[in-house]
Each structure stands twice: as structure tokens, then as C-alpha cells.
Design an enzyme around this catalytic site. Structure first.
Site, PDB file in Angstrom:
ATOM      1  N   GLY A 238       3.193   5.707  -2.963  1.00 33.56           N
ATOM      2  CA  GLY A 238       4.311   6.622  -3.249  1.00 33.56           C
ATOM      3  C   GLY A 238       4.575   6.711  -4.742  1.00 33.56           C
ATOM      4  O   GLY A 238       4.790   7.809  -5.292  1.00 33.56           O
TER       5      GLY A 238
ATOM      6  N   CYS B 252       0.849  -1.207   0.000  1.00 34.89           N
ATOM      7  CA  CYS B 252       0.000   0.000   0.000  1.00 34.89           C
ATOM      8  C   CYS B 252       0.876   1.246   0.000  1.00 34.89           C
ATOM      9  O   CYS B 252       0.644   2.183  -0.782  1.00 34.89           O
ATOM     10  CB  CYS B 252      -0.898   0.036   1.227  1.00 34.89           C
ATOM     11  SG  CYS B 252      -1.978  -1.373   1.383  1.00 34.89           S
ATOM     12  N   ASP B 253       1.852   1.254   0.881  1.00 37.22           N
ATOM     13  CA  ASP B 253       2.730   2.426   0.990  1.00 37.22           C
ATOM     14  C   ASP B 253       3.530   2.648  -0.292  1.00 37.22           C
ATOM     15  O   ASP B 253       3.599   3.765  -0.810  1.00 37.22           O
ATOM     16  CB  ASP B 253       3.723   2.231   2.142  1.00 37.22           C
ATOM     17  CG  ASP B 253       3.100   2.493   3.501  1.00 37.22           C
ATOM     18  OD1 ASP B 253       2.152   3.282   3.579  1.00 37.22           O
ATOM     19  OD2 ASP B 253       3.591   1.903   4.489  1.00 37.22           O
ATOM     20  N   ILE B 254       4.167   1.595  -0.790  1.00 38.19           N
ATOM     21  CA  ILE B 254       5.066   1.767  -1.934  1.00 38.19           C
ATOM     22  C   ILE B 254       4.259   2.103  -3.184  1.00 38.19           C
ATOM     23  O   ILE B 254       4.611   3.012  -3.946  1.00 38.19           O
ATOM     24  CB  ILE B 254       5.928   0.502  -2.150  1.00 38.19           C
ATOM     25  CG1 ILE B 254       6.714   0.155  -0.874  1.00 38.19           C
ATOM     26  CG2 ILE B 254       6.904   0.723  -3.305  1.00 38.19           C
ATOM     27  CD1 ILE B 254       7.464  -1.170  -0.955  1.00 38.19           C
TER      28      ILE B 254
END
Lengths: 376, 376
Positions: free
Chosen positions: B174, B169-171
Site C-alpha cells: 500500500g 506485505c499488504d502494508i
């Protein structure tokens, strides 16, 4: 009124010799940003058209990945069609493909050759593992690249490695290729020259595995597979409510004390030496979990979520696909494919105006494109 | 000689009020593309600095995400520091942040307000679920968003849902934010005006879950969790060799017959009615797996992979993190953090020239930046 992204690639043309997921997802993003995307298919079509038959006999997978594009069927073994493809690319800004490495170079569609007559052309190849030697020979289905890149080894339970349930290699690589093409457009704006881009699924996943790999290299151990439960933070994992599981994540002693007082209504547990800090809570996880479950199991999922949010305890439902489909936060978009009208999750980047929703049948735009790009 | 991407964002400045993973990954990509990225940290630093101590006492996670940036510590509760941040943003092209929704608007750092004095400014907010109502209140750690968006429900074994082992989710968010900023730069090149971007982890994952959700909505069932084994194609899954597991994937009867003849050296199985087509092979999977394992278990992993590749059977190792770390296809890059020199997987998009490898200590560039952006 704040400006929004508004079809900023309008006027650009992308020729995309694409199949399956990775390059089609990149093409979808180009189309959504306003580019004209001409999807070039084999005479029998992108095989993703046959993945399922949920959209009035056509594939819902294909619909998701190919809305907003034009389709032309081209037989590269036919010299007239090969010449047509050359004319298409000669007028284009972007040439994208995910055929097997080398297949296009052998037919005269390498980036260098194409830029002889179209100096500003940006070419982008998506491959599984790169385009040389052994790497070029390996087939690169999403699950295989997940396995080869180590994703599966860090996903699942201690006993059983698993694939990530979405095609993360394909989608992440399509998105990476999109970002590379945007970078190339910015560079071309400065230099006037096109360039060659090459992105592999393996390289994308290797970067995404950096946390795990650096921990292995410099802390001496690979992170363990622990299902849904955090290996070294507690409580951080799934708990049962009266109507489904939820996750909570507590990362400080202050949060723990607050949680015990306001949610569990057992303030004494906040001071209990068995749970006084994270190390203690990890050690005494079974008895801690019992105390949490005793409270959670008597309440409904949504009620508990509201209480946790109110007290600023990090939490989430463990949504089923049905839960996602009905989710209050879900932003949706219409897709039209023949007589079928589908509702899908919208793209995450907000763009002004209506989205392109039409999915082309195989060769739907063939005649018009052949006329537009006729010889001479 | 083919041109490559070559720091095409040189001359651009991004101010990034970033923490943890999602926004820092976006900042990393901006820095790699040539932008000057000034990481604005709280006086006690991005908490990701404390994730581990594998890089000469500093965090390897942090090193991966923050190479190539400058760091300045800023206390937004100090009016002088708030004024400094205003001066920084006034000279910048991009202002990126992943603070809690609303936190910056309340302090006068909303996009509209900032564009009063810097009309070309591109602002980009990364949030967990959006910036309104309930959504804005929910904490959005990677695993929680995986759970809330349904990723966990399609990952793992039939018995046990799991998180994807990397912070997808984070990557992914980003990377999505990076693509949105590039789109905005292209649009600004046409219009001269900046704009507001907003990307949420949930929206990114909802899009990535479209295949599963559309299958649920229009084919009447969510895809099953099946660990590493394909639910409806056989053979497609893990098999034991004499020194580790590998995956194979066979998608046609022709491939099956070829596999039986050349790899198993049992051509009669290719014509055996129990395995004659995919439906039969799925039905008779146990006895089929037995026949495959009987041959595979006598050979080494790498030897078998070479044979499979030679006969064009799709295959992959189920790499451990150690296997990835030693992988022949791994492209690496140096990272310098204090006295530590790390080797990490390189970014997947090839860029000319040396990569920026220096990771800043907290406030390493504070004095120089304060001098450069002094009042008046």
C-alpha cells in the site's frame, strides 16, 4: 501505448548524508526516479561498505542500496569541507540524512538555517525514535526498534518471540521518507517553499502495529504468536508434501467442501460434522491436519500447487531464499560494482528505460563534484 | 516557523475500488495528504468491515484503514451503477483498485479505455503476484505472500519458520503504491498525461528480501533464523531483567570494555581473553551470557535501560503490545466510527492541522455522491 513512469525527478538534486540502510534506501528510490543523488560519506565511508565482501571484495548489501548514486567523501570537521557541503546543499532540492539527532543542527545544517539561502530546500531527517529527550539518545538498530515497537512480541512461536527476518524498520522508514519527500515536492510545486520532514523508525512501526494494538485495546487481547499457523482460521497453515512444505488457507465452508471433493478426493469430509464450519475445524485441527497430510505427503510440492490453483484454493510455497532466487515470478536487475556484476530483485515500481546500475566506490565522484561546486 | 506538509493533495479526487488491507492503506495515505478519497464498495461492503467488532460493533481494523474516506456501495453487475462508476472516474485524478487481475478490464475499466475520456487519469492496480498467467491466478493473502517470497524462511527460530506478525506485505505494498501515485502526479505535472501503475505484493517483498538473496547468491549461504539473537555478533540479543526481557547490542571491543566497566561493574571482563573480540565473544557466548544475566537479573527493566542509555550501550525493551500501547514515544490520533472513539497510533509523516478521523459506514455517502455525479 500506455505511458510509464519515466525519470520524473530528472533535474532534481538530492544531497544525502546517509549511512546503513534507512536513508540509503530512500536515496536509492530518489535515484531510480531520476534525481541526481550525491551520497556524502565520512572520510572512511558509509560503514555499510564493510557489511560483507561478496561483490568482488565490496559489500553486496551496500551494492543493493547504493546503485545509481554519486559518492563524495567529506570531513565535516574540516571547515573547507563543511563549506563545500553548504555549497552543495545551496544548489540542491533535497537534503536527506540519518545522522544522530542534533548532530547537523549543531554544525549549522539545520533546515531553518539552510533555507535562509535556499528557500525551496526540502530537508528530511530519519531518526530512530525522534529528535527530543530520551528518544534522541537511543540507538536504533533495526532489530532493537523491532523489539521496542512490539513487532518481535507478535512474531515467532508461542514460546519464542523473533525478529522479522528482513530489516523491516529500516526499509519501511526509507520508503516512508521517500513518500514524504514526494509529497513535499508536490507541495513546493504549489507554494514555492521548502519544508522540514522528520520520520522515525519507531513511528513507522507503531503505525504498522495498529491492527495488533487496536485489537489489544478494544478487543481485550493481543494477537497470539502462532508461527505459521493462523490462530483462529483452519485450515490455514503449513502442510508437508513429498518434497517440502506448502501453505494453504481456506476461509469458507464452501471452499472447504470444494477442497475435500477436488483436492483430497474425499467429499465425505466436506459434510463431516467435525469439520462443518471454521469453529469445528479449529477444534478438530489435529484430525483434520492428519487427513490433509495423508494426501499431501504423497504428492510433490509443485504438482500439488498446480492442483490447488486449478481449484482456486489459496496456497503458497514456503520458499527458501534459494527458492526465491530461482522464482519464476522474480523480476531482476543488474548491478555493477567495480568488476562485479550482480543480479538483484528489481524495484517493485515499473519505470521506463534502463535502470541505473552503477555502485560508486568511496569518493568516486569527489574530484568532479569538488570542481563542479568550487567556491565563487 | 518551519512550513509543514499541509494537505498538498487538496483538490485531487481518488476513486478507490478497494478491499482488505493493501489498497485501503494506500487510500488512507491519499486521504491524509488531502485528497478526496471515494471508497467504492460492493453492495455487501469491503469484507474487512467484518474482521472484528471492537468499535461499537464495527471493525477496529477497518477503522484504522479507512478513516477520512467517503463510502459508496456500487453493484458493478448493474449497468446504471457501472455507468455511475464511469462518471466518477471521468472526473477523478486517480483510480486505485485491488480486485483480482483482469476483473476490471473485462468490464471496460482498464486504464487505456478510461484515459480515452480522461487523459490525465492515473490508474493503479495492486495485485498479489502480477497480472499475467499463473501469477494472476494465485490468491495473495498476506501470510501466503510472506511464505512464497521467502520472508517466513528467514523469520523465526532455527526449528520453526514464522510469519512476521504484522501484515508487512499488504502494508508495504500500500505504501509503495502511494509512492508510485505521487511519482505519477509529479510526472503528470510535467507531461499532462496520466499513466498506468501496477504494483504486486510479491515484487515489493522480493526487493525487501534483496539482502538475504544477495548474501545467498554471492556469499554462498542464506542467513540463518536465530529468533532474537544475532547469529554473528555478541552480545546482541535478549537478556532477562528482574521484570522482563531487554535487548542489548554491542558492536565493538571498545563498547564491550565500556559495558563491562560501567554497566556490569566488572572491568576485568573487558580484558578477559574469552571475550576480547567479537569472534571470542560468539565462541564463549554461554559464559558471557551468564555474566551478563547475573547482573541484569537483579535490576528492573526501566532502571537498566536508563543505565545503558547513559553509557551509550544500544538497548531496547522487548515490548509487548501492551507496552507499545502505553509507550511514552507513541504519537496518537483519534478515530471516530459511529459512536466509537478510538485512539490509534498516528501516521508517521507529520502533517499540519487536524487529521481526518471519521470512518464511513457502508454507503454513508452513497446518496450524496449519486446526486453529485448524476447523469447529464
Amino acid at each position: 501505448m500506455t505511458a510509464m513512469l519515466d525519470r520524473e525527478l530528472e533535474g532534481m538534486t538530492a544531497i544525502s548524508l546517509e549511512q546503513a540502510v534507512a536513508a540509503p534506501y530512500c536515496g536509492l528510490l530518489l535515484a531510480d526516479a531520476g534525481a541526481r543523488v550525491i551520497k556524502v560519506e565520512r572520510p572512511d565511508g558509509d560503514f555499510a561498505r564493510l557489511y560483507d565482501h561478496g561483490a568482488d571484495g565490496e559489500s553486496v548489501w551496500f551494492a543493493w542500496l547504493n546503485r545509481g548514486k554519486e559518492s563524495i567523501a567529506v570531513d565535516l570537521n574540516n571547515p573547507d569541507d563543511a563549506a563545500l557541503l553548504h555549497r552543495l546543499i545551496d544548489k540542491a532540492d533535497i537534503f536527506l540524512h540519518n545522522l544522530a539527532p542534533g548532530a547537523l543542527e549543531r554544525r549549522g545544517f539545520g533546515g531553518e538555517a539552510l533555507r535562509q539561502t535556499n528557500a525551496g530546500l526540502i530537508t528530511c531527517q530519519i531518526s530512530g525514535y525522534g529528535d527530543h529527550g530520551t528518544a534522541a539518545q537511543m540507538k536504533a538498530y533495526d532489530t532493537l526498534v523491532q523489539a521496542e515497537s512490539g513487532i518481535c512480541s507478535v512474531t515467532g512461536t508461542p514460546e519464542q518471540p523473533s525478529r522479522a527476518g528482513v530489516s523491516i524498520c529500516d526499509i519501511a522508514t526509507g520508503l516512508t521518507a521517500f513518500s514524504a519527500i514526494l509529497r513535499a515536492l508536490i507541495q513546493r510545486g504549489r507554494t514555492g517553499s521548502g519544508l522540514d520532514l522528520s520520520v522515525s523508525l519507531f513511528d513507522v512501526m507503531a503505525d504498522w502495529m495498529n491492527m495488533q494494538m487496536l485489537v489489544y485495546r478494544y478487543l481485550g487481547h493481543a494477537p497470539a504468536r502462532t508461527g505459521l499457523t493462523h490462530p483462529v482460521i483452519a485450515p490455514y497453515g503449513p502442510y508437508e508434501t513429498s518434497d517440502g512444505q506448502i501453505m494453504i488457507a481456506i476461509q469458507s465452508n464452501h471452499e472447504w467442501q470444494n477442497f475435500c471433493k477436488t483436492v483430497l478426493e474425499r467429499p465425505e469430509l466436506g459434510a463431516d460434522p467435525r469439520f462443518v464450519d471454521n469453529t469445528a475445524r479449529v477444534e478438530n485441527r489435529p484430525v483434520m491436519d492428519e487427513a490433509i497430510n495423508a494426501v499431501f505427503s504423497k504428492r510433490g510440492r509443485d504438482e500439488l500447487m498446480a492442483i490447488l490453483r486449478e481449484h482456486k484454493i489459496a496456497c503458497a510455497r514456503i520458499s527458501s531464499v534459494e527458492d526465491l532466487s530461482n522464482h519464476e515470478f522474480l523480476r531482476q536487475t543488474q548491478i555493477h560494482f567495480g568488476n562485479a556484476e550482480l543480479m538483484a530483485a528489481d524495484l517493485p515500481v515499473l519505470t521506463a528505460g534502463p535502470r541505473r546500475s552503477h555502485v560508486p566506490k568511496l569518493n568516486e565522484h569527489g574530484t568532479a563534484i569538488r570542481r563542479e561546486f568550487a567556491e565563487g
